[in-house]
Design a protein around this motif. Structure first.
Motif, PDB file in Angstrom:
ATOM      1  N   VAL A   1      24.882  40.346 -51.534  1.00 49.43           N
ATOM      2  CA  VAL A   1      23.604  39.820 -51.096  1.00 49.43           C
ATOM      3  C   VAL A   1      22.959  39.149 -52.293  1.00 49.43           C
ATOM      4  O   VAL A   1      22.970  39.676 -53.385  1.00 49.43           O
ATOM      5  N   ALA A   2      22.429  37.999 -52.098  1.00 46.59           N
ATOM      6  CA  ALA A   2      21.740  37.293 -53.173  1.00 46.59           C
ATOM      7  C   ALA A   2      20.451  36.720 -52.606  1.00 46.59           C
ATOM      8  O   ALA A   2      20.472  36.015 -51.617  1.00 46.59           O
ATOM      9  N   CYS A   3      19.330  37.063 -53.203  1.00 46.75           N
ATOM     10  CA  CYS A   3      18.032  36.583 -52.715  1.00 46.75           C
ATOM     11  C   CYS A   3      17.344  35.809 -53.825  1.00 46.75           C
ATOM     12  O   CYS A   3      17.244  36.296 -54.932  1.00 46.75           O
ATOM     13  N   ASP A   4      16.866  34.610 -53.501  1.00 51.83           N
ATOM     14  CA  ASP A   4      16.141  33.882 -54.535  1.00 51.83           C
ATOM     15  C   ASP A   4      14.663  34.242 -54.456  1.00 51.83           C
ATOM     16  O   ASP A   4      14.265  35.134 -53.718  1.00 51.83           O
ATOM     17  N   ALA A   5      13.847  33.576 -55.204  1.00 53.58           N
ATOM     18  CA  ALA A   5      12.432  33.943 -55.307  1.00 53.58           C
ATOM     19  C   ALA A   5      11.672  33.774 -53.996  1.00 53.58           C
ATOM     20  O   ALA A   5      10.632  34.375 -53.801  1.00 53.58           O
ATOM     21  N   SER A   6      12.163  32.990 -53.103  1.00 50.21           N
ATOM     22  CA  SER A   6      11.489  32.803 -51.809  1.00 50.21           C
ATOM     23  C   SER A   6      11.728  34.022 -50.929  1.00 50.21           C
ATOM     24  O   SER A   6      12.869  34.438 -50.746  1.00 50.21           O
ATOM     25  N   PRO A   7      10.674  34.611 -50.361  1.00 47.68           N
ATOM     26  CA  PRO A   7      10.825  35.847 -49.611  1.00 47.68           C
ATOM     27  C   PRO A   7      11.693  35.730 -48.368  1.00 47.68           C
ATOM     28  O   PRO A   7      12.283  36.695 -47.925  1.00 47.68           O
ATOM     29  N   ARG A   8      11.788  34.590 -47.786  1.00 43.79           N
ATOM     30  CA  ARG A   8      12.548  34.441 -46.548  1.00 43.79           C
ATOM     31  C   ARG A   8      14.002  34.024 -46.790  1.00 43.79           C
ATOM     32  O   ARG A   8      14.788  33.994 -45.859  1.00 43.79           O
ATOM     33  N   ASP A   9      14.330  33.671 -48.013  1.00 34.49           N
ATOM     34  CA  ASP A   9      15.674  33.184 -48.292  1.00 34.49           C
ATOM     35  C   ASP A   9      16.533  34.288 -48.869  1.00 34.49           C
ATOM     36  O   ASP A   9      16.535  34.523 -50.067  1.00 34.49           O
ATOM     37  N   CYS A  10      17.248  34.937 -48.020  1.00 34.96           N
ATOM     38  CA  CYS A  10      18.166  35.983 -48.449  1.00 34.96           C
ATOM     39  C   CYS A  10      19.532  35.621 -47.899  1.00 34.96           C
ATOM     40  O   CYS A  10      19.692  35.429 -46.693  1.00 34.96           O
ATOM     41  N   VAL A  11      20.497  35.492 -48.787  1.00 34.42           N
ATOM     42  CA  VAL A  11      21.826  35.054 -48.392  1.00 34.42           C
ATOM     43  C   VAL A  11      22.795  36.210 -48.575  1.00 34.42           C
ATOM     44  O   VAL A  11      22.857  36.810 -49.632  1.00 34.42           O
ATOM     45  N   THR A  12      23.564  36.499 -47.551  1.00 31.43           N
ATOM     46  CA  THR A  12      24.613  37.502 -47.670  1.00 31.43           C
ATOM     47  C   THR A  12      25.897  36.768 -47.990  1.00 31.43           C
ATOM     48  O   THR A  12      26.342  35.928 -47.220  1.00 31.43           O
ATOM     49  N   ALA A  13      26.465  37.106 -49.119  1.00 33.16           N
ATOM     50  CA  ALA A  13      27.720  36.498 -49.529  1.00 33.16           C
ATOM     51  C   ALA A  13      28.710  37.635 -49.702  1.00 33.16           C
ATOM     52  O   ALA A  13      29.070  38.004 -50.796  1.00 33.16           O
ATOM     53  N   GLY A  14      29.094  38.237 -48.608  1.00 34.27           N
ATOM     54  CA  GLY A  14      29.907  39.428 -48.707  1.00 34.27           C
ATOM     55  C   GLY A  14      31.050  39.471 -47.725  1.00 34.27           C
ATOM     56  O   GLY A  14      31.275  38.561 -46.947  1.00 34.27           O
ATOM     57  N   ASN A  43      22.241  30.347 -57.359  1.00 32.82           N
ATOM     58  CA  ASN A  43      20.871  30.009 -56.964  1.00 32.82           C
ATOM     59  C   ASN A  43      19.995  31.233 -56.754  1.00 32.82           C
ATOM     60  O   ASN A  43      18.812  31.089 -56.439  1.00 32.82           O
ATOM     61  N   ALA A  44      20.553  32.399 -56.903  1.00 31.44           N
ATOM     62  CA  ALA A  44      19.818  33.642 -56.643  1.00 31.44           C
ATOM     63  C   ALA A  44      19.110  34.133 -57.897  1.00 31.44           C
ATOM     64  O   ALA A  44      19.497  33.807 -59.019  1.00 31.44           O
ATOM     65  N   THR A  45      18.101  34.938 -57.691  1.00 35.28           N
ATOM     66  CA  THR A  45      17.446  35.637 -58.790  1.00 35.28           C
ATOM     67  C   THR A  45      18.116  36.989 -58.998  1.00 35.28           C
ATOM     68  O   THR A  45      18.398  37.375 -60.123  1.00 35.28           O
ATOM     69  N   PHE A  46      18.391  37.701 -57.907  1.00 35.35           N
ATOM     70  CA  PHE A  46      19.005  39.027 -57.967  1.00 35.35           C
ATOM     71  C   PHE A  46      20.308  39.034 -57.179  1.00 35.35           C
ATOM     72  O   PHE A  46      20.402  38.404 -56.129  1.00 35.35           O
ATOM     73  N   CYS A  47      21.291  39.772 -57.693  1.00 37.67           N
ATOM     74  CA  CYS A  47      22.542  39.992 -56.982  1.00 37.67           C
ATOM     75  C   CYS A  47      22.749  41.502 -56.881  1.00 37.67           C
ATOM     76  O   CYS A  47      22.872  42.182 -57.908  1.00 37.67           O
ATOM     77  N   LEU A  48      22.762  41.999 -55.650  1.00 38.44           N
ATOM     78  CA  LEU A  48      22.955  43.427 -55.436  1.00 38.44           C
ATOM     79  C   LEU A  48      24.413  43.777 -55.706  1.00 38.44           C
ATOM     80  O   LEU A  48      25.325  43.124 -55.206  1.00 38.44           O
ATOM     81  N   GLU A  49      24.626  44.825 -56.508  1.00 37.17           N
ATOM     82  CA  GLU A  49      25.968  45.208 -56.941  1.00 37.17           C
ATOM     83  C   GLU A  49      26.226  46.690 -56.674  1.00 37.17           C
ATOM     84  O   GLU A  49      26.383  47.487 -57.595  1.00 37.17           O
ATOM     85  N   PRO A  50      26.283  47.093 -55.401  1.00 39.39           N
ATOM     86  CA  PRO A  50      26.555  48.503 -55.136  1.00 39.39           C
ATOM     87  C   PRO A  50      27.990  48.840 -55.528  1.00 39.39           C
ATOM     88  O   PRO A  50      28.878  47.995 -55.418  1.00 39.39           O
ATOM     89  N   PRO A  51      28.231  50.066 -55.993  1.00 37.64           N
ATOM     90  CA  PRO A  51      29.603  50.436 -56.326  1.00 37.64           C
ATOM     91  C   PRO A  51      30.437  50.558 -55.059  1.00 37.64           C
ATOM     92  O   PRO A  51      29.915  50.844 -53.980  1.00 37.64           O
TER      93      PRO A  51
END
Length: 172
Positions: A1-14, A43-51
Motif C-alpha cells: 500500500v502506498a499513500c501520498d499526501a492527498s487523503p483520498r489517494d491511496c494506491v494498493t500495489a500488492g 510517488n508515495a509518501t509512506f509505504c507500508l511494510e508488514p512482515p
C-alpha cells in the motif's frame, strides 16, 4: 500500500490486487504491473511494510531507494541489513505496533490518523535522511562512493580486523 499526501489517494500495489496482471505460467507479475507498483512507491509518501513469513522484505529497500518512508510493524525489522541501514534508519522510517493497529476498531482509519499525525517538519527530516543515505542500498554500476558494495566491503574489513591493534615489540 502506498499513500501520498492527498487523503483520498491511496494506491494498493500488492499481491492480491490484480491477478490478471500475472503471467499464468510463471505466476510472476507482468512488467507493466511491476512498473505500476514502482511508480506508486515513487510517488508515495509512506509505504507500508508488514512482515511476512520473515521480517525482511525486498520492498523495504525498494521503498527507500524510491524515496518512500517505510512503515514498519515488527520491531525485528529495525535489525535488518545493519551494515546498509544502521543507525540512520531511525531517522527514515516510521514504526507502528502491529498489535495496536489490528486491535483498533478500524485499522485503516487508525493507520490514516497515525500517518497524518506526523508533523510536517519530521516528515521533511525523514525524507532528507532517505535522500542522504539511500545510495548505501544501491549496488552502482559505476564507481560511486559509499554505494552498497563499498559499505559491504568496509563492514567485512571491520569485522575481520582485530578488536585492538597489536603493539609491535622492538626486535632484540
Amino acid at each position: 500500500v502506498a499513500c501520498d499526501a492527498s487523503p483520498r489517494d491511496c494506491v494498493t500495489a500488492g499481491a492480491d490486487r490484480d491477478r490478471a496482471r500475472q503471467d499464468p505460467e510463471t505466476n510472476e507479475w507482468t512488467a507493466s504491473a511491476r512498473l505500476d507498483a514502482t511508480l506508486a512507491m515513487r510517488n508515495a509518501t509512506f509505504c507500508l511494510e508488514p512482515p511476512g513469513l520473515t521480517p525482511g522484505r525486498a520492498s523495504i529497500l525498494t521503498a527507500l531507494l524510491l524515496g518512500c518512508i517505510p512503515v514498519f510493524f515488527a520491531p525485528e525489522q529495525d535489525a535488518l541489513w545493519p551494515l546498509h541501514l544502521g543507525a540512520w534508519l531511525d531517522d527514515a522510517r516510521l514504526y507502528l505496533d502491529a498489535d495496536r493497529v489490528l486491535a483498533a476498531a478500524d485499522p485503516a482509519a487508525f493507520l490514516d490518523r497515525a500517518l497524518r499525525a506526523l508533523p510536517a517538519d519530521r516528515l521533511r527530516r525523514m525524507q532528507a535522511a532517505i535522500r542522504r543515505h539511500a545510495p548505501r542500498l544501491q549496488y552502482a554500476l559505476d564507481d560511486m562512493p559509499d554505494d552498497a558494495l563499498e559499505v559491504l566491503l568496509r563492514g567485512l574489513r571491520d569485522a575481520a580486523a582485530p578488536p585492538h591493534p597489536r603493539r609491535l615489540l622492538p626486535f632484540r
